[in-house]
Design a protein around this motif. Structure first.
Motif, PDB file in Angstrom:
ATOM      1  N   VAL A  64       0.835  -1.193   0.000  1.00  0.00           N
ATOM      2  CA  VAL A  64       0.000   0.000   0.000  1.00  0.00           C
ATOM      3  C   VAL A  64       0.869   1.241   0.000  1.00  0.00           C
ATOM      4  O   VAL A  64       2.012   1.223   0.469  1.00  0.00           O
ATOM      5  CB  VAL A  64      -0.921   0.015   1.248  1.00  0.00           C
ATOM      6  N   ILE A  65       0.324   2.303  -0.542  1.00  0.00           N
ATOM      7  CA  ILE A  65       0.831   3.636  -0.255  1.00  0.00           C
ATOM      8  C   ILE A  65      -0.317   4.391   0.397  1.00  0.00           C
ATOM      9  O   ILE A  65      -1.429   4.435  -0.130  1.00  0.00           O
ATOM     10  CB  ILE A  65       1.358   4.354  -1.519  1.00  0.00           C
ATOM     11  N   ARG A  66      -0.060   4.889   1.599  1.00  0.00           N
ATOM     12  CA  ARG A  66      -1.108   5.514   2.431  1.00  0.00           C
ATOM     13  C   ARG A  66      -0.718   6.939   2.825  1.00  0.00           C
ATOM     14  O   ARG A  66       0.430   7.202   3.156  1.00  0.00           O
ATOM     15  CB  ARG A  66      -1.307   4.662   3.689  1.00  0.00           C
ATOM     16  N   ALA A  67      -1.684   7.835   2.766  1.00  0.00           N
ATOM     17  CA  ALA A  67      -1.464   9.216   3.182  1.00  0.00           C
ATOM     18  C   ALA A  67      -2.454   9.570   4.284  1.00  0.00           C
ATOM     19  O   ALA A  67      -3.636   9.210   4.207  1.00  0.00           O
ATOM     20  CB  ALA A  67      -1.636  10.173   2.006  1.00  0.00           C
ATOM     21  N   LYS A  68      -1.957  10.256   5.318  1.00  0.00           N
ATOM     22  CA  LYS A  68      -2.813  10.738   6.400  1.00  0.00           C
ATOM     23  C   LYS A  68      -2.505  12.207   6.649  1.00  0.00           C
ATOM     24  O   LYS A  68      -1.345  12.580   6.841  1.00  0.00           O
ATOM     25  CB  LYS A  68      -2.587   9.942   7.687  1.00  0.00           C
ATOM     26  N   TYR A  69      -3.550  13.025   6.647  1.00  0.00           N
ATOM     27  CA  TYR A  69      -3.376  14.475   6.808  1.00  0.00           C
ATOM     28  C   TYR A  69      -4.220  14.960   7.971  1.00  0.00           C
ATOM     29  O   TYR A  69      -5.407  14.638   8.063  1.00  0.00           O
ATOM     30  CB  TYR A  69      -3.775  15.199   5.524  1.00  0.00           C
ATOM     31  N   ASN A  70      -3.599  15.704   8.885  1.00  0.00           N
ATOM     32  CA  ASN A  70      -4.277  16.297  10.033  1.00  0.00           C
ATOM     33  C   ASN A  70      -4.228  17.809   9.910  1.00  0.00           C
ATOM     34  O   ASN A  70      -3.276  18.450  10.377  1.00  0.00           O
ATOM     35  CB  ASN A  70      -3.613  15.860  11.339  1.00  0.00           C
TER      36      ASN A  70
END
Length: 310
Positions: free
Chosen positions: A201-207
């Protein structure tokens, strides 16, 4: 049911400040922080080795989980024993290689025992560690932070349910039905990238704020083979396709399940590739083909009552 946790620790900070004036007498000056680490585990600090490893960017954890289930009704009475060995290691790549705000993580699982669901006849699972007996490299990924740690990008073998469709209250239960939704877990040809088989997977998380988060991931559409004991099918094959996953969520007061906690989120998944219908067939008796398979979920949980001291 017996749980044996062998590795956890806490970190405390002490202030140390000593200097000398021209008379060679000690005087207080600028404080210097010195990290003190207390390992609260059965195996302890390994005579200081574990502390030194942690300070140099290495962290190791070992967990042994054992479960016993007994069935006293029906035509198949008896007991089932399950055992899971979990070894994981994380490395601070800034401490090791000077790669700032980056972490490397690896996890190996060893699973033994029999499936209590087969004896009980339950429609969904009973134990959340039930699996074909196997040793497996379960997760291995690199996570890098950007934009003052508000954006995180991860790549590797990754458990989708470690971040997507997660409820803090699910950790209170052993039954996997309280975990990821049964509809999500049953999607695709071999389920999504969850226990016991993960995929690339390539995963992005933005806060954007401390209360709001956005998650997006592109997963290999077929995570290995459920009965594969080893990594003979990890890399994406052209026929596997992809799973696109996304989630938007809001926290009221932090991510810890205690007084003030509240989490509300909406998410979904989409397989863009063609798939066979599970019921309808054409005139030749072949399953009808469809393009795209999708679903969505809504979650809401709130800590509603607390008692002082509890």
């Amino acid at each position: 049911i017996l749980f044996l946790f062998l590795a956890s620790f806490s970190v405390a900070q002490n202030i140390v400040a000593v200097n000398y004036d021209e008379t060679n007498l000690p005087v207080q000056k600028a404080a210097v922080q010195e990290e003190q680490i207390e390992f609260n585990s059965l195996s302890g600090d390994w005579w200081g080795v574990r502390t030194n490893l942690y300070k140099s960017g290495h962290e190791f954890n070992f967990t042994m989980k054992n479960e016993v289930y007994s069935s006293f009704a029906g035509n198949n009475n008896g007991s089932d024993y399950l055992n899971m060995f979990d070894f994981n290691a994380s490395f601070d790549l800034n401490e090791l290689w000077g790669w700032e705000d980056a972490t490397f993580f690896a996890q190996i699982l060893g699973i033994n025992g029999t499936e209590p669901k087969l004896r009980s006849g339950a429609i969904q699972g009973i134990s959340n560690i039930a699996s074909p007996q196997q040793w497996r490299l379960y997760q291995i990924w690199i996570d890098k932070y950007f934009l003052d740690n508000s954006l995180s990008i991860a790549f590797g073998l990754f458990d989708l349910n470690s971040e997507f469709d997660v409820r803090a209250t699910s950790g209170l239960f052993l039954n996997p039905s309280f975990g990821i939704g049964a509809d999500y877990s049953g999607s695709g040809l071999n389920g999504p990238s969850i226990f016991p088989s993960t995929s690339l997977v390539i995963r992005a998380k933005y806060n954007p704020t401390k209360h709001i988060y956005l998650l997006a991931g592109v997963f290999d559409g077929v995570p290995g083979n459920y009965d594969e004991p080893y990594l003979t099918h990890v890399f994406n094959h052209s026929e596997d396709g992809v799973l696109l996953a996304g989630e938007f969520g809001f926290y009221e007061d932090g991510e810890d399940l205690n007084e003030g906690y509240g989490k509300y989120n909406i998410g979904g998944w989409y397989y863009p590739q063609a798939y066979d219908d599970i019921a309808d067939i054409d005139d030749a008796g072949n399953p009808l083909r469809h393009d795209g398979n999708a679903g969505f979920y809504l979650n809401a949980e709130k800590f509603v009552c607390s008692k002082p001291g509890s």
